[in-house]
Design an enzyme around this catalytic site. Structure first.
Site, PDB file in Angstrom:
ATOM      1  NE  ARG A  65      43.594  66.519  18.165  1.00 61.87           N
ATOM      2  CZ  ARG A  65      43.111  66.102  16.995  1.00 61.87           C
ATOM      3  NH1 ARG A  65      42.701  64.863  16.863  1.00 61.87           N
ATOM      4  NH2 ARG A  65      43.051  66.926  15.962  1.00 61.87           N
ATOM      5  CB  SER A  97      42.830  72.463  17.959  1.00 67.76           C
ATOM      6  OG  SER A  97      42.706  72.232  16.587  1.00 67.76           O
ATOM      7  CD  GLU A 130      44.018  69.258  20.542  1.00 61.46           C
ATOM      8  OE1 GLU A 130      44.926  68.593  20.052  1.00 61.46           O
ATOM      9  OE2 GLU A 130      43.308  70.023  19.891  1.00 61.46           O
TER      10      GLU A 130
HETATM   11  N1  EPU Z   1      35.028  76.687  11.416  1.00 67.51           N
HETATM   12  C1  EPU Z   1      34.455  77.936  11.505  1.00 67.51           C
HETATM   13  N2  EPU Z   1      35.223  78.959  11.975  1.00 67.51           N
HETATM   14  C2  EPU Z   1      36.510  78.788  12.352  1.00 67.51           C
HETATM   15  C3  EPU Z   1      37.088  77.506  12.273  1.00 67.51           C
HETATM   16  C4  EPU Z   1      36.332  76.456  11.802  1.00 67.51           C
HETATM   17  O1  EPU Z   1      33.289  78.131  11.166  1.00 67.51           O
HETATM   18  O2  EPU Z   1      37.135  79.766  12.732  1.00 67.51           O
HETATM   19  C5  EPU Z   1      34.238  75.586  10.838  1.00 67.51           C
HETATM   20  C6  EPU Z   1      34.775  75.198   9.462  1.00 67.51           C
HETATM   21  O3  EPU Z   1      34.205  75.976   8.449  1.00 67.51           O
HETATM   22  C7  EPU Z   1      34.379  73.759   9.332  1.00 67.51           C
HETATM   23  C8  EPU Z   1      34.443  73.249  10.762  1.00 67.51           C
HETATM   24  O4  EPU Z   1      34.399  74.420  11.605  1.00 67.51           O
HETATM   25  O5  EPU Z   1      33.066  73.634   8.872  1.00 67.51           O
HETATM   26  C9  EPU Z   1      35.674  72.421  11.057  1.00 67.51           C
HETATM   27  O6  EPU Z   1      36.856  73.187  10.792  1.00 67.51           O
HETATM   28  P1  EPU Z   1      38.249  72.494  10.366  1.00 67.51           P
HETATM   29  O7  EPU Z   1      38.047  71.572   9.226  1.00 67.51           O
HETATM   30  O8  EPU Z   1      39.249  73.581  10.233  1.00 67.51           O
HETATM   31  O9  EPU Z   1      38.616  71.542  11.561  1.00 67.51           O
HETATM   32  P2  EPU Z   1      38.493  71.698  13.158  1.00 67.51           P
HETATM   33  O10 EPU Z   1      37.375  70.824  13.609  1.00 67.51           O
HETATM   34  O11 EPU Z   1      38.447  73.132  13.543  1.00 67.51           O
HETATM   35  C10 EPU Z   1      40.004  69.631  13.661  1.00 67.51           C
HETATM   36  C11 EPU Z   1      41.213  69.336  14.499  1.00 67.51           C
HETATM   37  C12 EPU Z   1      42.477  69.858  13.830  1.00 67.51           C
HETATM   38  C13 EPU Z   1      42.627  69.187  12.474  1.00 67.51           C
HETATM   39  C14 EPU Z   1      41.364  69.483  11.653  1.00 67.51           C
HETATM   40  C15 EPU Z   1      41.339  68.728  10.356  1.00 67.51           C
HETATM   41  C16 EPU Z   1      40.421  69.264  16.791  1.00 67.51           C
HETATM   42  C17 EPU Z   1      40.405  69.934  18.115  1.00 67.51           C
HETATM   43  N3  EPU Z   1      41.061  69.915  15.811  1.00 67.51           N
HETATM   44  O12 EPU Z   1      39.863  71.053  13.620  1.00 67.51           O
HETATM   45  O13 EPU Z   1      43.590  69.454  14.629  1.00 67.51           O
HETATM   46  O14 EPU Z   1      43.763  69.648  11.780  1.00 67.51           O
HETATM   47  O15 EPU Z   1      40.164  69.073  12.372  1.00 67.51           O
HETATM   48  O16 EPU Z   1      41.150  67.365  10.595  1.00 67.51           O
HETATM   49  O17 EPU Z   1      39.894  68.162  16.642  1.00 67.51           O
HETATM   50  C18 EPU Z   1      45.034  70.123  16.376  1.00 67.51           C
HETATM   51  O18 EPU Z   1      44.587  69.168  17.009  1.00 67.51           O
HETATM   52  O19 EPU Z   1      45.912  70.890  16.849  1.00 67.51           O
HETATM   53  C19 EPU Z   1      44.515  70.383  15.041  1.00 67.51           C
HETATM   54  C20 EPU Z   1      44.920  71.411  14.308  1.00 67.51           C
END
Ligand code: EPU
Length: 338
Positions: free
Chosen positions: A162, A237, A333
């Site tokens: 990012r 995010s 972010e």
């Molecule tokens: N999780 C929780 N609680 C929550 C949210 C997430 O426990 O409320 C856990 C999930 O269960 C999972 C892990 O955290 O084990 C990761 O969650 P998720 O796959 O939803 O992805 P993320 O790491 O929260 C990142 C990106 C997203 C992107 C997704 C999928 C960043 C800051 N965010 O989110 O990007 O869509 O991975 O690749 O890196 C964005 O940048 O705006 C965005 C949406």
């Protein structure tokens, strides 16, 4: 040039924050952009793209240049690959759909990301195992002072998670006007390893997915977890996923054996900010119209009339509690305009 005065930016940022721009002009050609940058009557310029990674906490005392440059073309092609050029004002997801209609592979995992093409390199947008940098060839940008068009090759952009040179050394100096991407015409490299995609394809009983199948899977996953900015204001995010040292991670894992994580190397581990925020009890928390999304704690939302300052206050509260409970600093972010 049609310069508007004192206009609301509510429809120009996906958080739906109702602040005002002192002056505002829609830019539809490079010549117009050059002309606008020659105007001397304004205290500053504010470059606005899709407004999908922006938290406005005050009025903008500047000339807002709303980048609405349009066009998608093919600039290079052989039997296997194609290089496309998309102008900065094209909507990102519409570009993804255009590539799928033409059978070009590469952008399918990046389906349904809000925002426009021009901001994609600034953020190095990413989702489900793919980042913009994996497809990026170069981008063209106009220097705000010299009004010259400059080409930034991949290596010039210093892409990170990012992150890019446009958020660091070159911050506030350029308007990105177009982006070139290299895509495949056949033998596409499919990225299906991300857990949620695998599960979605299994659920749909798809064994040999096409690029269209992957895009559809990503769209389903996003629609399930992430709020649609047309219905509930948000900027995706709000924080980056923090990277912590191996020692700190081991301590954390002892306490929370099921903590989700992605290993970066032997010394560093990335932990999901959404998980940390949920552990601190913020998931679904609402203060007035500012809230934490109930299905994804990493996403802050505006239920209607929240101000940028109210969203920021909630974000700072989250940072404080996560710091206290986990000794981890969350970095936003989203680009916060204070
Ligand atoms: N999780 C929780 N609680 C929550 C949210 C997430 O426990 O409320 C856990 C999930 O269960 C999972 C892990 O955290 O084990 C990761 O969650 P998720 O796959 O939803 O992805 P993320 O790491 O929260 C990142 C990106 C997203 C992107 C997704 C999928 C960043 C800051 N965010 O989110 O990007 O869509 O991975 O690749 O890196 C964005 O940048 O705006 C965005 C949406």
């Amino acid at each position: 040039m049609n310069i508007l005065e004192n206009i609301s930016l509510k429809d120009y940022n996906t958080f739906g924050i109702d602040t005002k721009a002192q002056s505002f002009v829609e830019i539809t050609s490079l010549l117009q952009l050059q002309k606008a940058l020659e105007l001397t009557a304004y205290p500053a310029y504010f470059i606005l793209g899709g407004g999908s990674n922006l938290l406005l906490t005050k009025n903008i005392d500047a000339l807002v240049l709303y980048i609405a440059l349009k066009g998608i073309s093919i600039v290079e092609e052989n039997d296997n690959e194609v290089v496309i050029k998309a102008m900065a004002g094209e909507n990102w997801h519409e570009l993804v759909l255009w590539t799928l209609e033409n059978g070009y592979g590469g952008l399918e995992n990046l389906s349904l990301i809000p925002g426009n093409v021009g901001t994609a390199p600034i953020q190095n947008i990413g989702a489900y195992g793919v980042e913009l940098k994996d497809l990026f060839v170069s981008c063209e940008a106009m220097h705000l002072n010299s009004r010259e068009l400059v080409e930034f090759e991949h290596g010039d952009c210093e892409f990170g998670y990012r992150d890019s040179v446009f958020k660091n050394a070159k911050k506030g100096q350029y308007v990105i006007t177009s982006v070139k991407l290299r895509l495949t015409k056949k033998d596409h490299t499919l990225n299906t390893a991300y857990g949620a995609i695998e599960q979605e394809l299994q659920r749909q009983e798809i064994i040999y997915p096409t690029i269209r199948d992957i895009s559809n899977a990503v769209i389903s996953i996003r629609q399930e977890k992430l709020p649609d900015p047309k219905k509930i204001g948000n900027s995706g995010s709000f924080f980056k996923n923090p990277v912590i040292g191996q020692k700190a991670f081991e301590k954390l894992q002892k306490k929370f054996p099921d903590i989700p994580h992605y290993r970066i190397d032997t010394d560093y581990v990335k932990v999901p900010a959404g998980w940390l925020i949920e552990q601190c009890g913020f998931k679904g928390k609402r203060v007035g119209d500012a809230a934490v999304h109930e299905k994804q704690a990493l996403v802050l939302v505006n239920h209607g009339a929240a101000t940028g300052a109210e969203i920021l206050e909630l974000a700072q509260d989250i940072q404080k509690v996560v710091k206290k409970n986990f000794k981890i600093e969350l970095t936003p972010e989203v680009n916060i305009i204070k």
